[in-house]
Scaffold this active site. Structure first.
Site, short mmCIF file in Angstrom:
data_model
loop_
_atom_site.label_atom_id
_atom_site.label_comp_id
_atom_site.label_asym_id
_atom_site.label_seq_id
_atom_site.Cartn_x
_atom_site.Cartn_y
_atom_site.Cartn_z
N SER A 207 -0.71 -4.06 -5.18
CA SER A 207 -1.81 -4.69 -5.91
C SER A 207 -1.27 -5.90 -6.66
O SER A 207 -0.74 -6.82 -6.04
CB SER A 207 -2.46 -3.68 -6.87
OG SER A 207 -3.58 -4.24 -7.51
N THR A 208 -1.37 -5.93 -7.98
CA THR A 208 -0.94 -7.08 -8.77
C THR A 208 0.53 -7.40 -8.51
O THR A 208 1.39 -6.55 -8.67
CB THR A 208 -1.15 -6.80 -10.27
OG1 THR A 208 -2.49 -6.38 -10.48
CG2 THR A 208 -0.85 -8.04 -11.09
N HIS A 235 -4.64 -4.68 -2.61
CA HIS A 235 -5.89 -4.89 -3.33
C HIS A 235 -6.22 -6.39 -3.32
O HIS A 235 -5.56 -7.17 -4.01
CB HIS A 235 -5.78 -4.40 -4.78
CG HIS A 235 -5.61 -2.92 -4.88
ND1 HIS A 235 -5.19 -2.31 -6.04
CD2 HIS A 235 -5.79 -1.92 -3.98
CE1 HIS A 235 -5.12 -0.99 -5.85
NE2 HIS A 235 -5.48 -0.74 -4.60
N MET A 328 -1.43 -2.67 -10.63
CA MET A 328 -2.07 -1.98 -11.74
C MET A 328 -2.68 -0.67 -11.26
O MET A 328 -3.00 -0.49 -10.09
CB MET A 328 -3.17 -2.85 -12.34
CG MET A 328 -2.68 -4.10 -13.03
SD MET A 328 -3.99 -4.92 -13.98
CE MET A 328 -5.21 -5.24 -12.73
N ASP A 331 -3.73 3.87 -7.93
CA ASP A 331 -4.13 4.03 -6.54
C ASP A 331 -2.89 4.26 -5.68
O ASP A 331 -1.88 3.59 -5.84
CB ASP A 331 -4.89 2.79 -6.08
CG ASP A 331 -5.45 2.93 -4.67
OD1 ASP A 331 -5.80 4.07 -4.28
OD2 ASP A 331 -5.58 1.91 -3.98
#
Length: 391
Positions: A207-208, A235, A328, A331
């Site tokens: 993600s991030t 993401h 973040m 997940d």
């Protein structure tokens, strides 16, 4: 074995000054909207609201922001031109690029990451779209808070009475106190032995900070890609995943594309979950195939990592090697637990090299990781594991 980890910055009992956020956008409507959202949060404040990139560069030293929300398309100086100049004046500045969902802006946003931006966020096409604006608001505030945690400064005035999130209970009633973003963590996490099962597929969740991490990882595992399928859930919104797939193909020198519903999963290919759709795998005629779904968000994400991880067990059983990179939230943690229970293995990126140690931290603290490694050590480890070296 046990691995020492730093205490989570979100859980310190020390009072902190609010994060100072500079909002840079040529739209007065967008600047006003974002500024109101920021001022409604107890742990952040608007340090400046600025119309152009040139003004931002000229004022950044005086304003001294911790975080900048930087639009891409602006008069006088656009965001991609302002980015390196802002970082030159304040090296530890957190910059979040903001842009509408166009192919050009997606390409620029990914370029910005390579130039030092910390993250990006897609702006809704119209602020009248309430649902889109709500998602934009939630994602933006979370990104500011998580990324800004790296530059939080302790306040000089002690605070004897703190909320569970480490924020003053006497905060202004006009602002909202957010709940803790991560659970309490121990000083050490424990890894488990590698399963003896030979891996037959590589699954990656991120993600991030993920796009940069993926480029580093993919560049070092060419021999793995040649012999095994690689499936990635990052993401990301639609359009952005189209551009990311192109970058992955160029970086790896191997075919990479957004996954297509019903297509066969084969060695030598990188399959990327398309933005806005969950990617699962299934069997058709005894062979693994892609199964895309347009259902609700899972773990506040779409695509989400958990559907990929969980569905892969029915296809590859104990032959799964999963990697959780920077990001973040949590997940991928649920799916990682299922993979390990089925006899597979999970590797997490370590905290020091993660932009945000949310997703990898969650699996690390869950005790399901066989290894927790710096980013530059993950690719060599994967090459060895897929070559038959255990542990």
């Amino acid at each position: 074995m046990s691995v020492a980890v730093a205490a989570s910055p979100g859980l310190t009992t020390q009072r902190h000054e609010p994060l100072r956020v500079m909002v840079v956008d040529d739209s007065a409507v967008i600047r006003g909207l974002i500024s109101r959202w920021i001022e409604a949060e107890a742990d952040m404040t608007v340090a400046a609201s600025i119309r152009t990139g040139l003004d931002a560069v000229n004022q950044v030293e005086r304003v001294a922001p911790d975080v900048v929300v930087l639009d891409i398309e602006m008069p006088d100086m656009d965001g991609i031109s302002a980015l390196p100049l802002l970082l030159a004046k304040k090296r530890d500045l957190i910059i979040i690029m903001a842009s509408t969902l166009t192919l050009r802006n997606a390409e620029i946003s990914l370029k910005a990451l390579s130039l030092g931006a910390s993250d990006y966020i897609p702006k809704p096409e119209s602020t009248r779209e309430i649902a889109a604006a709500d998602i934009f608001k939630r994602d933006l505030i979370e990104k500011i808070r998580h990324l800004g945690a790296r530059v939080r400064r302790p306040a000089t005035v002690p605070s004897p009475s703190l909320s569970p999130a480490g924020q003053p209970l006497q905060a202004s009633p006009a602002r909202t106190l957010s709940p803790p973003v991560v659970p309490p963590v121990p000083s050490k996490v424990t890894t488990r032995p590698f399963s003896p099962a030979a891996p037959r597929v590589l699954l990656i969740g991120s993600s991030t900070g993920g796009p940069q991490a993926l480029m580093t990882l993919i560049a070092g595992i060419g021999s793995v890609i040649d012999r095994y399928p690689v499936l990635i859930t990052q993401h990301m919104p639609p359009t952005f995943t189209t551009i990311l797939a192109e970058h992955l193909a160029r970086t790896s020198g191997r075919p990479a594309h957004e996954a297509i519903d019903g297509e066969a999963v084969k060695p030598g290919q990188i399959y990327l979950a398309p933005g806005g759709r969950h990617m699962r795998v299934a069997r058709s005629g005894g062979n693994p195939v892609i199964a895309l779904a347009d259902g609700p968000q899972i773990n506040f994400c779409k695509p989400a990592v958990d559907p990929l991880f969980s569905s892969a067990i029915d296809v590859w059983q104990n032959g799964i090697l999963a990697v959780i990179l920077t990001g973040m939230g949590s997940d991928g943690c649920g799916g990682s637990k299922e993979i390990v229970a089925a006899g597979g293995n999970v590797i997490a990126q370590d905290e020091a090299t993660s932009v945000v140690w949310g997703m990898p931290g969650a699996v690390a603290h869950a005790g399901v990781c066989a290894a927790i490694l710096p980013l530059d050590q993950i690719a060599p480890k994967l090459v060895r594991l897929f070559s038959g070296v255990r542990g």
